[in-house]
Design an enzyme around this catalytic site. Structure first.
Site, mmCIF file in Angstrom:
data_model
loop_
_atom_site.group_PDB
_atom_site.id
_atom_site.type_symbol
_atom_site.label_atom_id
_atom_site.label_comp_id
_atom_site.label_asym_id
_atom_site.label_seq_id
_atom_site.Cartn_x
_atom_site.Cartn_y
_atom_site.Cartn_z
ATOM 1 N N HIS A 1 -28.632 80.703 35.982
ATOM 2 C CA HIS A 1 -29.848 80.054 36.492
ATOM 3 C C HIS A 1 -30.129 78.893 35.547
ATOM 4 O O HIS A 1 -30.035 79.072 34.343
ATOM 5 C CB HIS A 1 -31.079 80.958 36.410
ATOM 6 C CG HIS A 1 -30.921 82.326 36.977
ATOM 7 N ND1 HIS A 1 -31.675 82.769 38.030
ATOM 8 C CD2 HIS A 1 -30.135 83.364 36.636
ATOM 9 C CE1 HIS A 1 -31.363 84.029 38.300
ATOM 10 N NE2 HIS A 1 -30.432 84.410 37.465
ATOM 11 N N GLN B 1 -39.499 74.194 41.182
ATOM 12 C CA GLN B 1 -38.471 74.247 40.147
ATOM 13 C C GLN B 1 -37.327 73.323 40.518
ATOM 14 O O GLN B 1 -36.932 73.256 41.677
ATOM 15 C CB GLN B 1 -37.918 75.671 40.038
ATOM 16 C CG GLN B 1 -38.951 76.674 39.555
ATOM 17 C CD GLN B 1 -38.354 78.066 39.454
ATOM 18 O OE1 GLN B 1 -37.794 78.577 40.411
ATOM 19 N NE2 GLN B 1 -38.478 78.675 38.294
ATOM 20 N N LYS C 1 -31.274 84.088 27.692
ATOM 21 C CA LYS C 1 -31.426 82.688 28.085
ATOM 22 C C LYS C 1 -31.441 81.749 26.900
ATOM 23 O O LYS C 1 -31.624 82.187 25.755
ATOM 24 C CB LYS C 1 -32.704 82.518 28.901
ATOM 25 C CG LYS C 1 -33.955 82.984 28.187
ATOM 26 C CD LYS C 1 -35.207 82.848 29.061
ATOM 27 C CE LYS C 1 -36.427 83.305 28.291
ATOM 28 N NZ LYS C 1 -37.687 82.927 28.919
ATOM 29 N N HIS D 1 -28.331 77.496 40.868
ATOM 30 C CA HIS D 1 -27.633 78.718 40.511
ATOM 31 C C HIS D 1 -26.145 78.477 40.613
ATOM 32 O O HIS D 1 -25.666 77.994 41.637
ATOM 33 C CB HIS D 1 -28.086 79.871 41.414
ATOM 34 C CG HIS D 1 -29.537 80.168 41.222
ATOM 35 N ND1 HIS D 1 -30.513 79.631 42.022
ATOM 36 C CD2 HIS D 1 -30.177 80.875 40.259
ATOM 37 C CE1 HIS D 1 -31.693 80.020 41.580
ATOM 38 N NE2 HIS D 1 -31.528 80.775 40.514
ATOM 39 N N CYS E 1 -33.691 82.411 43.333
ATOM 40 C CA CYS E 1 -32.368 83.029 43.166
ATOM 41 C C CYS E 1 -31.990 83.986 44.297
ATOM 42 O O CYS E 1 -30.851 83.933 44.772
ATOM 43 C CB CYS E 1 -32.215 83.685 41.803
ATOM 44 S SG CYS E 1 -33.708 84.121 40.935
#
Lengths: 648, 648
Positions: free
Chosen positions: A518, A384, A472, A388, A337
């Site tokens: 995210h 990952q 989240k 974003h 990020c």
């Protein structure tokens, strides 16, 4: 009289000293037969504990996690009694319930116990269980407790009791056995119908390697023999599907002592698999308006001071990288990020240009202790499938919903049909754990819950489970063996836009702060491949298989025809290879089965003459002798069952 | 009489005190007119220096690098004289020739000099040059030299002379000007026909920021006015094509102070470009039998101790990464080879399975001092299009040739027609610089030369330019401006297989050591994209352009037709976008030209009626009004000119 409130909100009045079991019987005899534990005002207790004040009562059966915990905790008492009877002088220490079963750490003294003795222990446990002995908790004074264990020469229990407050000490009795215990038992031993001693391992007293070594005996128990059988089958199947084992067998990945623990090396077949997964997501992301970026794997310490990662994780992370001159400090990136924020910041933006959606298969590095590492599921470096999204406040709801659509598309295409979601919000009692303004947290939490509602997700709200920078939505999939895995995650973040001073010019010509999302549908490529391996046992969805078809020639004479078939398949974008070795058909089929290639085509004299192929599915089913065109349709139908186009 | 040997091996006898110019005249008057400098027994000297002993003579003209150096060195004397005459009291310090031209560091004292004064300086220089003054070197005693500059109050030259040995000091005179100088001049000032003062900059005396600040005046000169004109045009074009400028204009990449210097962030358009290049190479590599792998960006220090990188580069590299517990040490990977060796080592191999060709777009990190960093050509993190081939000794020649084929395919597809190669072998006088056995080095060097011969490459052999672990073949391409860049590299390595104890089982059932080839046709993605930008000025080969076609609507009414055209193009795999903004056609065309999209299609009333499109090429050429089918053919023909299939 006391007032007891049940989970459905109904309130009942009982004489004081009524027990949870009395209440269960009052509701129905059927329920009472299944109740094995209870909680009152949030505290776990026995079904037989008298209730003296008003309160909230929850009754637990085997089907509740709390019920299982009481069941296994009680089973560890039974195992302890069995061990005492079989191995006189054995010293008991602690014996808790765990996620699957229970263990007891014991000092066997002179006795040698091995897996050959497991059946004897199990038989003794079942003998005790059949006695239907009630579990009875009683208070005991510190002096009496100490004296009880001093008489047994059990220095471990003595040490435990010395650290307890007088007045807080309870013993639990059943049959002829007594143990120091805080409570939380099933009514009696008779409910335990099936037991299995699973393994023994070394363990240090209090986990301290300078203290005496004990033997940890692992066991599991069930209320029905059938459930034990199913569990053991599951265990066997899980062992077969262990991704570390399959990863080796299918030559997907390896580890090297010299490269370092927890740092996977992807072998050619694993790399092909991973690239296929990445392409699949890239295609969907392109349709969903994402743009790909590439950022370095390190960043200056200052970057992570700005992001807040350094303050939060600095000490527990891989330590800073110094330069030989100029005295700079870099960190291995633990997250992508901050880099993406700097890309956003590389030019000014107008509200007309938002949302910007930056995606990257970004490899990040996070320190884990070597003892915590496990195959591909717990590693020190992983990639990952990160992105974003930078959007306006007005766009947040729609963007969040679009991400949910993408995650659901990914799960559907990979055969994860069974999943639940968790909305992780902050713990309002520990505000110091989080960075950012409370009003932003409120807004973000609300946006997530509203999106989950709107998309009809099966969700629970978990307080205190949020990331330090924002709330989240996590996706938990159930695999083919019923095990739960946390996969994709979507997180709202009002904090990094502040910290990186991200702005856009609004329609009012003023500068505004964007919101950030995210998200990672797979989570990490390593973990996802591991879970997919365990879920499918290596039999991936057809579209994902590195090799979909293997063509076996009955003899080398048919190589030319095999090559013709191969070309036809390749023209239809079916990935195939030929096994033209001079081996028996039996050996060729066995070898093909090990590699889990979904379709085995056999070609020989008849097939060549009729311009056909004999088709056999992995696992043995025979689809007969058909034309390549017919077979192509079979493959395409099979693929279209799982792999749909995104947003067609 | 002395014996003088010329470069062609011929030997001539002359009276002692003959000068290089005399020898030139003896050979031919034409040569003599062009000779501007010479070397004798390896030492540079004036064409007028008398030769007193036997020796090897090389005569230099403007076309030799040594000739240019003498020319520019002499020009700096002329500029120094001009500055002294124009700015009385100016103090001269040092004034060497550089790669392109020369500079002089001076203390202008009270004078203010700016680019407005350049023309005056140039005119004064030309006036001096036209005087055809001979350059005359003479010995001077230390006392006289010091006294000469003390009289001028020039503490800088005094300091220089104080550090010289008496007897080693020479002055050079021309016209009325004298300078401390070691020699190496052209015969006279008249040969300099064109001069240009390029820029001025600050510079510290002796590069030390604690010492006085001087003014560095950069200039360049040529023997013909036309050459200066061409050079200035080239300079202008190079500025336009500077990849840092184009990278910003085309939104390909950016840098962030917070992420760190020399660590590029690839923006969406740059990422798309890079992915297209990677796919192109991946496809060719797949056909050439490579397998892709993925390895982590760090490795334990032990890995690099094994490979030898730590001993060689450890101190000058990014320093080790420590863990918060367990006291492990990792390094950012400077090369991918050790990881690929560990992949090779993850299982046993038979000779039947070789060669193994592992390819990875592997990002590596190497410390460079911040002053050395430059755009994408000199960075601290870059992605190699790396591969390592593990083969038997018998396979080495063929594998090496196959790699050359691949490199030539890459260059051809990207429009680098003009290249030379360099075989870098070890310096036999400094064996301590290299790791590995001399006999292995001999074999590897021979294999490379034989492959270069066989493939008909234009190659030179450079002694002492090998990597520390093995000899190599480097490809130097000439870009559109005639500048040379080192691109692809192929290296043979007998050393890492030893160090990693790599083996395979031979047909004799014994264990053998494989040979390794390192190769990277692009070199690094960052550097390659930079060079491609400067070579093409951003007008990439059509197949590589992120967007190949832009469709401009004459008014918003024609959006539907534009969309129809777009769909037809996409069906033919042509990448297009629509500009349907409510802007004038002039503005739309100007905007499209800036983005360098190769084809601009205009659609309006006539085009829609006739089901056609008006086609304009980037840069202005009009291809008329044609059908989409005809246009598709134009595009396909254009692409097939550069992009061929590999090994069709």
């Amino acid at each position: 009289m006391i007032r007891i409130t049940l989970p459905d909100g109904s309130v009942k009045q009982y004489e004081s000293s009524v027990t949870p079991m009395d209440v269960a019987k009052d509701i129905s005899e059927g329920l009472a037969r299944n109740v094995i534990s209870a909680s009152y005002n949030g505290e776990t207790l026995e079904a037989s504990t008298p209730l003296e004040v008003d309160g909230d009562l929850v009754l637990y059966t085997w089907n509740n996690p709390e019920g299982k915990k009481a069941f296994w905790h009680s089973s560890s008492h039974i195992m302890a009694q069995a061990l005492e009877e079989l191995y006189p002088g054995v010293k008991l220490t602690i014996g808790p319930a765990i996620e699957n079963g229970f263990y007891y750490d014991v000092d066997f003294g002179e006795h040698n116990v091995s897996d050959k003795d497991f059946a004897t222990i199990e038989n003794k446990m079942l003998e005790i269980a059949r006695g239907k002995h009630d579990f009875k908790l009683r208070e005991v004074s510190k002096a009496d407790a100490l004296s009880f264990y001093r008489d047994q020469n059990n220095e471990f229990k003595v040490e435990l009791i010395e650290n307890l407050q007088d007045g807080d000490i309870t013993f639990c009795d059943h049959s002829t056995f007594t143990d120091l215990c805080r409570g939380g038992h099933i009514p009696n031993t008779g409910i335990v119908k099936a037991v299995k001693v699973l393994s023994i391992a070394g363990a240090y007293w209090r986990g301290d390697e300078n203290k005496p070594q004990l033997t940890r005996v692992y066991g599991i128990s069930f209320p029905k023999q059938k459930e034990l059988k199913e569990y053991l089958e599951l265990l066997e199947e899980a062992k077969k599907r262990d991704h570390r084992r399959l990863g080796k067998q299918l030559e997907l990945f390896t580890f090297s002592r010299k490269v370092g623990q927890g740092l996977p090396l992807w072998l050619p077949k694993g790399t092909a698999l991973r690239h296929r997964l990445e392409s699949f997501l890239k295609n969907a992301q392109q349709k969903a308006g994402y743009e790909m970026v590439i950022t370095p794997h390190i960043g200056q310490k200052e970057l992570y001071i700005t992001s807040g990662h350094y303050a939060k994780y600095g000490e527990d992370s891989f330590q800073p990288i110094h330069t030989p001159k100029e005295d700079e400090e870099f960190l291995l990136k633990p997250m992508n990020c901050p880099h993406h924020c700097e890309i956003y910041n590389s030019r000014p933006w107008s509200y007309k240009e938002l949302p910007k959606r930056y995606a990257e298969f970004g490899t990040v590095y996070r320190y884990e202790q070597s003892g915590e590492l496990h195959g591909l599921t717990r590693v020190r470096g992983f990639t990952q499938d990160d992105a974003h999204i930078f959007c306006t406040h007005d766009q947040l709801d729609e963007e969040f919903k679009n991400v949910i659509d993408l995650v659901l598309y990914v799960f559907g295409s990979l055969g994860f049909e069974n999943f639940t979601t968790q909305v992780s919000i902050r713990d309002p009692e520990n505000p110091e754990k989080y960075i950012g303004e409370p009003e932003n947290w409120d807004k973000a939490e609300q946006a997530i819950i509203s999106a989950a509602e709107d998309k009809g997700l099966d969700y629970v709200i978990e307080t205190g489970e949020a990331a330090f920078y924002g709330p989240k939505l996590d996706f938990m999939v159930k695999d083919a063996l019923g095990r739960e895995w946390q996969l994709g995650t979507i997180q709202v973040d009002y904090t990094l836009p502040e910290r990186f001073d991200l702005t856009y010019k609004g329609s009012d010509n003023e500068s505004h702060r964007p919101v950030m999302i995210h998200r990672a549908p797979f989570g990490s490529m390593e973990r996802f491949v591991a879970i997919l391996l365990e879920h499918t046992g290596g039999n991936f969805p057809l579209w994902l298989m590195p090799e979909q078809v293997i063509i076996l020639t009955i003899s080398e004479k048919y190589e030319k025809y095999a090559q013709k078939v191969l070309n036809l398949l390749e023209n239809n974008e079916i990935r195939a290879l030929i096994d033209n070795r001079n081996e028996t058909m039996g050996k060729k089929i066995r070898d093909a089965e090990v590699t889990k290639i979904p379709y085995i085509l056999v070609v020989g004299e008849n097939e060549e003459r009729d311009n056909k192929i004999s088709v056999r599915q992995h696992g043995g089913e025979n689809l007969g002798t058909i034309s390549v065109e017919q077979f192509t349709e079979v493959v395409e139908t099979e693929i279209s069952k799982t792999l749909k186009k995104f947003k067609e």
